[in-house]
Design a protein around this motif. Sequence first.
Motif, PDB file in Angstrom:
ATOM      1  N   ALA A 118      -2.195   0.213  -3.176  1.00 41.80           N
ATOM      2  CA  ALA A 118      -1.075   0.129  -4.131  1.00 41.80           C
ATOM      3  C   ALA A 118       0.258   0.247  -3.401  1.00 41.80           C
ATOM      4  O   ALA A 118       1.201  -0.510  -3.687  1.00 41.80           O
ATOM      5  N   ASN A 119       0.347   1.185  -2.450  1.00 44.41           N
ATOM      6  CA  ASN A 119       1.567   1.372  -1.669  1.00 44.41           C
ATOM      7  C   ASN A 119       1.911   0.095  -0.899  1.00 44.41           C
ATOM      8  O   ASN A 119       3.073  -0.332  -0.870  1.00 44.41           O
ATOM      9  N   SER A 120       0.905  -0.532  -0.304  1.00 45.09           N
ATOM     10  CA  SER A 120       1.143  -1.762   0.454  1.00 45.09           C
ATOM     11  C   SER A 120       1.611  -2.899  -0.456  1.00 45.09           C
ATOM     12  O   SER A 120       2.497  -3.667  -0.086  1.00 45.09           O
ATOM     13  N   LEU A 121       1.023  -2.995  -1.650  1.00 43.41           N
ATOM     14  CA  LEU A 121       1.444  -4.032  -2.593  1.00 43.41           C
ATOM     15  C   LEU A 121       2.895  -3.836  -3.024  1.00 43.41           C
ATOM     16  O   LEU A 121       3.678  -4.793  -3.064  1.00 43.41           O
ATOM     17  N   LEU A 176       5.217  -8.852   6.696  1.00 43.20           N
ATOM     18  CA  LEU A 176       4.050  -9.250   7.479  1.00 43.20           C
ATOM     19  C   LEU A 176       3.223  -8.036   7.896  1.00 43.20           C
ATOM     20  O   LEU A 176       1.988  -8.066   7.840  1.00 43.20           O
ATOM     21  N   ARG A 177       3.900  -6.963   8.296  1.00 45.41           N
ATOM     22  CA  ARG A 177       3.178  -5.743   8.689  1.00 45.41           C
ATOM     23  C   ARG A 177       2.437  -5.138   7.493  1.00 45.41           C
ATOM     24  O   ARG A 177       1.302  -4.678   7.619  1.00 45.41           O
ATOM     25  N   TYR A 178       3.091  -5.118   6.337  1.00 46.16           N
ATOM     26  CA  TYR A 178       2.433  -4.562   5.154  1.00 46.16           C
ATOM     27  C   TYR A 178       1.293  -5.449   4.679  1.00 46.16           C
ATOM     28  O   TYR A 178       0.289  -4.950   4.163  1.00 46.16           O
ATOM     29  N   LEU A 179       1.420  -6.753   4.841  1.00 53.86           N
ATOM     30  CA  LEU A 179       0.308  -7.641   4.494  1.00 53.86           C
ATOM     31  C   LEU A 179      -0.889  -7.385   5.409  1.00 53.86           C
ATOM     32  O   LEU A 179      -2.042  -7.362   4.949  1.00 53.86           O
ATOM     33  N   ALA A 180      -0.627  -7.170   6.698  1.00 51.83           N
ATOM     34  CA  ALA A 180      -1.711  -6.845   7.633  1.00 51.83           C
ATOM     35  C   ALA A 180      -2.350  -5.514   7.252  1.00 51.83           C
ATOM     36  O   ALA A 180      -3.575  -5.364   7.265  1.00 51.83           O
ATOM     37  N   ARG A 181      -1.516  -4.555   6.881  1.00 53.85           N
ATOM     38  CA  ARG A 181      -2.014  -3.242   6.455  1.00 53.85           C
ATOM     39  C   ARG A 181      -2.867  -3.379   5.189  1.00 53.85           C
ATOM     40  O   ARG A 181      -3.932  -2.787   5.080  1.00 53.85           O
ATOM     41  N   LEU A 182      -2.395  -4.168   4.249  1.00 52.25           N
ATOM     42  CA  LEU A 182      -3.130  -4.416   3.018  1.00 52.25           C
ATOM     43  C   LEU A 182      -4.497  -5.030   3.329  1.00 52.25           C
ATOM     44  O   LEU A 182      -5.516  -4.615   2.771  1.00 52.25           O
ATOM     45  N   GLY A 183      -4.520  -5.989   4.232  1.00 51.30           N
ATOM     46  CA  GLY A 183      -5.786  -6.606   4.629  1.00 51.30           C
ATOM     47  C   GLY A 183      -6.743  -5.595   5.252  1.00 51.30           C
ATOM     48  O   GLY A 183      -7.951  -5.625   4.964  1.00 51.30           O
TER      49      GLY A 183
END
Length: 180
Positions: A97-100, A151-158
């Motif tokens: 949720a935080n990453s989104l 981009l970093r948060y998308l990688a984290r989300l993945g």
Amino acid sequence: MSAPPPERGARALWSRAERVIVGLLGLAALLAGSVQVLGRYLAPAHAISWAEEVIVYLLVWAVMIVASELARSDGHVRPDVVLRLLSPAGQRWLEIANSLVAVVFCAGLVYYGWQIVATAWLLDERSSTDLQFPMWLYYLALPVGGGLMALRYLARLGRYLFAFDARRMTIGRSDVTRTE
């Protein structure tokens, strides 16, 4: 939380490039400040008047770029106290949720930052000092930094969605064995 996973390949190169760029921006700001101070005391007639302006531009760019590295290394503000109260599964979903939310916020930075850049470009906005610096270059730090963080948060989300490892990706749990 333990350190982020070791980086390899393109991600490691990306992180290194960010650190080098931020270091160079900081060094340039330091040099500009030093030249201004020395000029003011050693040759006042030839002292530069634009150093403060350039220092601000350089440091804003550095801060926006380093924000991406902070996103990668869990350096941004986050609810650690709340995370420690949750099970590994709860921590995982809170981090998702935080990453989104972070991705949406970064998308807003990119979108509205780009609007500011486009307006400054269209109006040919320049600084009011003798330097007449094109302000669109200064404002460009906002969408660039927002894009890097997204981009970093998308990688984290993945990682949290598809490669979750409770031993390495949770904090404060004595019932979960952690490997460092």
